[in-house]
Scaffold this motif. Sequence first.
Motif, PDB file in Angstrom:
ATOM      1  N   ARG A 243       0.865  -1.186   0.000  1.00  0.00           N
ATOM      2  CA  ARG A 243       0.000   0.000   0.000  1.00  0.00           C
ATOM      3  C   ARG A 243       0.892   1.224   0.000  1.00  0.00           C
ATOM      4  NH1 ARG A 243      -5.213   1.545   3.824  1.00  0.00           N
ATOM      5  NH2 ARG A 243      -5.129   3.798   3.407  1.00  0.00           N
ATOM      6  N   HIS A 247      -2.027   5.357   6.055  1.00  0.00           N
ATOM      7  CA  HIS A 247      -3.219   4.759   6.678  1.00  0.00           C
ATOM      8  C   HIS A 247      -4.258   5.806   7.062  1.00  0.00           C
ATOM      9  CE1 HIS A 247      -1.861   0.633   6.675  1.00  0.00           C
ATOM     10  NE2 HIS A 247      -0.662   1.051   7.066  1.00  0.00           N
ATOM     11  N   GLU A 252      -7.150   3.786  -0.734  1.00  0.00           N
ATOM     12  CA  GLU A 252      -6.201   2.669  -0.671  1.00  0.00           C
ATOM     13  C   GLU A 252      -5.609   2.487  -2.066  1.00  0.00           C
ATOM     14  OE1 GLU A 252      -7.392  -1.064   1.116  1.00  0.00           O
ATOM     15  OE2 GLU A 252      -8.931  -0.015   2.297  1.00  0.00           O
ATOM     16  N   TYR A 254      -2.407   0.685  -4.150  1.00  0.00           N
ATOM     17  CA  TYR A 254      -1.415  -0.381  -4.014  1.00  0.00           C
ATOM     18  C   TYR A 254      -0.459  -0.380  -5.210  1.00  0.00           C
ATOM     19  CZ  TYR A 254      -4.423  -2.200  -0.326  1.00  0.00           C
ATOM     20  OH  TYR A 254      -5.161  -2.329   0.822  1.00  0.00           O
ATOM     21  N   ALA A 423      -6.940  -5.938  -4.177  1.00  0.00           N
ATOM     22  CA  ALA A 423      -6.635  -5.343  -2.875  1.00  0.00           C
ATOM     23  C   ALA A 423      -6.948  -6.287  -1.715  1.00  0.00           C
ATOM     24  CB  ALA A 423      -7.406  -4.042  -2.711  1.00  0.00           C
TER      25      ALA A 423
END
Length: 595
Positions: A243, A247, A252, A254, A423
């Motif tokens: 990732r 956070h 998200e 990747y 994901a």
Amino acid sequence: MSNQLSPLNEAQLKSLEKLTTNLTKEQAIWLNGYIQGFSASTFASADSEISPAAVEKTAKTPLTILYGTHTGRSEKIANKIHAEATAKNFESTLVAMDQYKPRNLKNEKNLLIIVSTHGEGEPPVMAEDFHQFITGKRAPKLTRLKFSVLALGDKSYKHFCQTGIDIQEALLKSGAEEITDLVKCDVDYQPDADQWKREVFNNLHSEPAEELSTSSPENPTGIATRTYSRKNPYEATILDKARITGHESNKEVYHLEISIENSGIKYEPGDSLGVIAQNPDKLVDELLSSLKDDGSESLDTHAGKISFREALLHHYEITILTRDLIEKYAEKTNHKEVKKLIKDDQKLETYLYGHDVLDLLHEFPSKITAVELLEILRPLPPRLYSISSSQEAVGEEVHITVSKVIYENKGRQRLGACSGHLAEHKEVDDKILIYIEKNPNFRLPPNGSPIIMVGAGTGIAPYRAFIQQREAIGQKGKTWLFFGERRFSSDFLYQTEWQKYLKEGYLGKIDLAFSRDQKEKIYVQHKLQKQQKKIFKWLENDGVFYLCGDMKTMAKDVEATLLSIIEKQGGMTPEKAKGYLKKLKKERRFQADVY
């Protein structure tokens, strides 16, 4: 050498024998071909024994194939048809639309047009002039012309295959006759394209096809090679997955590194990676529950005889809705409310966004069987991701940058078919099915010209490949990156790499736009405006402008900003600025990879 039955006298025979003594095999073959060609051209017209009918029999049927493409799919189809037409004894000519003089249409006899539609009904850049000519007032009468159109598009857009439709209607209006009806292809274009090709050749009454060799423009040696495609994907292994957003980010994203070792797969910066998608298990289960079906029944599908659950999971599009699907559902169920929805263009457009097949069944319930549902669903297309690596730099690997599509609507979480699968369900050492989708219209300039790269979010991916490539070949020069995201602290994708490239000189300049880091939202187009003098100077010095990102908002805003920069800095009228931008596009100095 015997002179028995020879039309040559003894002196001529001796001269010929002297000439042909000690010839190599290659020289003998060449001489044989030369004599055959000489005799055919010199004596055919004078030979009273050769009838006009015999000459007519060897004449080739003329066929011109035009293609207009954005991603290269139309070009790929056109190349294959051109090769087959040549094998079938047609006098086949293959031309890109931006290299074709539309006024030559009046001289054509048989014409095939393969053209995609870009965005909401717009022709691709290379087809703009042809489209404008044939649909405009200067279009000639074409009563001697026979033609057929293969239109490529995406049913998720409102004006599906509009460019092909426009061209077909214009040619019919000009008096031309269709060889076969227009065929509209969705993203899974191959079956429809193949059927169109068969009908075209049948209606042109071509000679029986010769067996095609394995040679092609991509494989001139004729040596058989393995080719991977959406129909024949390569099973690759995930080497690394990380990732790359913080956070605290609400996104998200990747970075995936995938092995293509010993596959023979080749790609270039600017190409895309096709990944075979899989629908979310939870959505499939909820669909089956809504239909009161356990999914175990074996059904005939485009993928063969498989269970209903398998079909929904792997082979049919269920995460998004299209106009075509809504129309088919209304026709199949005769649902009055759905028919009302279709008639209200604005309401339909709103409904299509953020809804899926389960919403359709919940909000407009009807008695529909498993077989009937599959009849109206389209095949699940692969998802394309801009490749974020240079093969010169990473060898037998390919990297992609994937943003997980996840949102909530009407109390239910929604997940992207492919991004969600990658994901949530795929990790290092897992297998995925892939292929390369070539994009010849998004390429680095071969001469190291200045480049301006504009991207937002995962639109930064191909620029990582560009700079990797330049580093791998040791090519420094003017390179300028404009990147936009939400927050610097959590969303600056590949931050340390860009800092390294800046330090080493492979990236010359970088301008960043983080929209949520201040009260007033700042986007990449605002950064472009601030640097407009330098940007125009780069363009005047053979610079190439690249754009990668969301088509509906970001890409339109950036192009509009660039147009205003050209107008202001070039001291041009709006019309002249449009002409300047059009010239950039024709010269491949404005290139876009938008989605």
